[in-house]
Design a protein around this motif. Structure first.
Motif, mmCIF file in Angstrom:
data_model
loop_
_atom_site.group_PDB
_atom_site.id
_atom_site.type_symbol
_atom_site.label_atom_id
_atom_site.label_comp_id
_atom_site.label_asym_id
_atom_site.label_seq_id
_atom_site.Cartn_x
_atom_site.Cartn_y
_atom_site.Cartn_z
ATOM 1 N N LEU A 79 73.037 -7.567 67.783
ATOM 2 C CA LEU A 79 72.054 -6.676 68.410
ATOM 3 C C LEU A 79 72.185 -5.254 67.862
ATOM 4 O O LEU A 79 71.189 -4.614 67.528
ATOM 5 C CB LEU A 79 72.241 -6.668 69.935
ATOM 6 N N GLY A 80 73.425 -4.775 67.768
ATOM 7 C CA GLY A 80 73.653 -3.411 67.299
ATOM 8 C C GLY A 80 73.166 -3.193 65.875
ATOM 9 O O GLY A 80 72.441 -2.227 65.594
ATOM 10 N N TRP A 81 73.526 -4.092 64.965
ATOM 11 C CA TRP A 81 73.103 -3.931 63.578
ATOM 12 C C TRP A 81 71.590 -4.070 63.437
ATOM 13 O O TRP A 81 70.966 -3.320 62.676
ATOM 14 C CB TRP A 81 73.817 -4.924 62.668
ATOM 15 N N SER A 82 70.988 -5.007 64.157
ATOM 16 C CA SER A 82 69.526 -5.168 64.082
ATOM 17 C C SER A 82 68.834 -3.917 64.610
ATOM 18 O O SER A 82 67.869 -3.426 64.003
ATOM 19 C CB SER A 82 69.082 -6.394 64.884
ATOM 20 N N GLN A 83 69.323 -3.398 65.722
ATOM 21 C CA GLN A 83 68.712 -2.190 66.286
ATOM 22 C C GLN A 83 68.933 -0.981 65.395
ATOM 23 O O GLN A 83 68.044 -0.130 65.269
ATOM 24 C CB GLN A 83 69.259 -1.951 67.696
ATOM 25 N N LEU A 84 70.095 -0.903 64.748
ATOM 26 C CA LEU A 84 70.327 0.205 63.819
ATOM 27 C C LEU A 84 69.355 0.135 62.649
ATOM 28 O O LEU A 84 68.774 1.149 62.254
ATOM 29 C CB LEU A 84 71.775 0.183 63.316
ATOM 30 N N ARG A 85 69.142 -1.062 62.115
ATOM 31 C CA ARG A 85 68.192 -1.223 61.011
ATOM 32 C C ARG A 85 66.762 -0.891 61.447
ATOM 33 O O ARG A 85 65.946 -0.467 60.628
ATOM 34 C CB ARG A 85 68.234 -2.646 60.458
ATOM 35 N N LEU A 86 66.476 -1.087 62.728
ATOM 36 C CA LEU A 86 65.145 -0.761 63.259
ATOM 37 C C LEU A 86 65.068 0.666 63.788
ATOM 38 O O LEU A 86 64.076 1.072 64.380
ATOM 39 C CB LEU A 86 64.769 -1.759 64.368
ATOM 40 N N MET A 87 66.157 1.423 63.568
ATOM 41 C CA MET A 87 66.273 2.833 63.979
ATOM 42 C C MET A 87 66.168 3.031 65.493
ATOM 43 O O MET A 87 65.663 4.033 65.969
ATOM 44 C CB MET A 87 65.251 3.710 63.240
ATOM 45 N N ASN A 88 66.662 2.080 66.240
ATOM 46 C CA ASN A 88 66.773 2.194 67.691
ATOM 47 C C ASN A 88 68.214 2.626 67.986
ATOM 48 O O ASN A 88 69.058 1.823 68.374
ATOM 49 C CB ASN A 88 66.436 0.859 68.360
ATOM 50 N N ALA A 89 68.470 3.909 67.762
ATOM 51 C CA ALA A 89 69.836 4.436 67.772
ATOM 52 C C ALA A 89 70.526 4.308 69.129
ATOM 53 O O ALA A 89 71.711 3.969 69.189
ATOM 54 C CB ALA A 89 69.828 5.890 67.317
ATOM 55 N N VAL A 90 69.814 4.553 70.198
ATOM 56 C CA VAL A 90 70.441 4.530 71.526
ATOM 57 C C VAL A 90 70.958 3.130 71.855
ATOM 58 O O VAL A 90 72.122 2.956 72.238
ATOM 59 C CB VAL A 90 69.454 5.023 72.608
ATOM 60 N N ASN A 91 70.113 2.123 71.690
ATOM 61 C CA ASN A 91 70.537 0.751 71.995
ATOM 62 C C ASN A 91 71.574 0.239 71.004
ATOM 63 O O ASN A 91 72.479 -0.510 71.378
ATOM 64 C CB ASN A 91 69.331 -0.183 72.049
ATOM 65 N N ALA A 92 71.448 0.644 69.740
ATOM 66 C CA ALA A 92 72.439 0.227 68.741
ATOM 67 C C ALA A 92 73.813 0.744 69.134
ATOM 68 O O ALA A 92 74.796 -0.010 69.121
ATOM 69 C CB ALA A 92 72.043 0.733 67.361
#
Length: 192
Positions: A79-92
């Motif tokens: 979840l963290g890496w996928s969200q980071l790649r999608l630039m969802n910094a807070v959830n990542a």
């Protein structure tokens, strides 16, 4: 007594007809033989999508895996890496912290999970302009494994972590530290 039993034969006949007519439908357990989507299946699909650059699909698969087993630290890593790649910094960031919190549950892979989470936080903190944290998390990765490489994305490795740490030093105006790391990575400079 005969008056009481009189309506039973037609009713009994109807019940037998219903049971025989529905037997095939009611006894069809083929749905039981198909394997339901499992945590492992969703994780495999999630990492395959992540490695293929399909981060939205990866995120969906990891969310489904988390619904199956929310105690596994690897699901938060995905979840963290996928969200980071999608630039969802807070959830990542939140998911990388969960990996750190739950890593002890996976004794076999805990060190590797921590390295992957710290690497994720290294890049995330650069996005957030928290340069001291970039250096801190990046140092944890490199001190734990100087040959670090994320097996799900070979662009995330010791060199990319060190490059990110050098960039943080640069932004903190610690030019000599950034220079030393860059030289260590094999870069050459015509002028200093």
């Amino acid at each position: 007594i005969q008056n009481i039993l009189k309506p039973w034969p037609p009713l009994l006949l109807l019940m037998v007809f219903f049971a025989v007519g529905c037997e095939e439908y009611l006894s069809d357990d083929s749905f039981l033989s198909t394997e339901a989507d499992s945590y492992t299946g969703f994780m495999t699909n999630g990492w395959a999508a992540f490695s293929g650059g399909e981060y939205d699909d990866a995120l969906t698969a990891f969310q489904s895996a988390a619904e199956r087993d929310a105690t596994q630290p690897e699901v938060y890593l995905g979840l963290g890496w996928s969200q980071l790649r999608l630039m969802n910094a807070v959830n990542a960031g939140s998911n990388f912290q969960k990996v750190i919190s739950f890593a002890f549950l996976d004794e076999t892979n805990s060190v590797q999970l921590l390295n992957h989470a710290h690497a994720g936080l290294t890049f995330l903190e650069l996005v957030n302009a928290n340069y001291e944290s970039v250096i801190s998390f990046g140092s944890k990765v490199i001190s734990s494994d100087s040959n670090y490489e994320f097996d799900k994305d070979n662009t995330i490795n010791a060199a990319s972590v060190l490059n990110t740490v050098a960039e943080a030093h640069y932004y903190l105006n610690q030019i000599s530290d950034a220079f030393e790391i860059s030289i260590g990575l094999g870069r050459s400079f015509a002028t200093v």
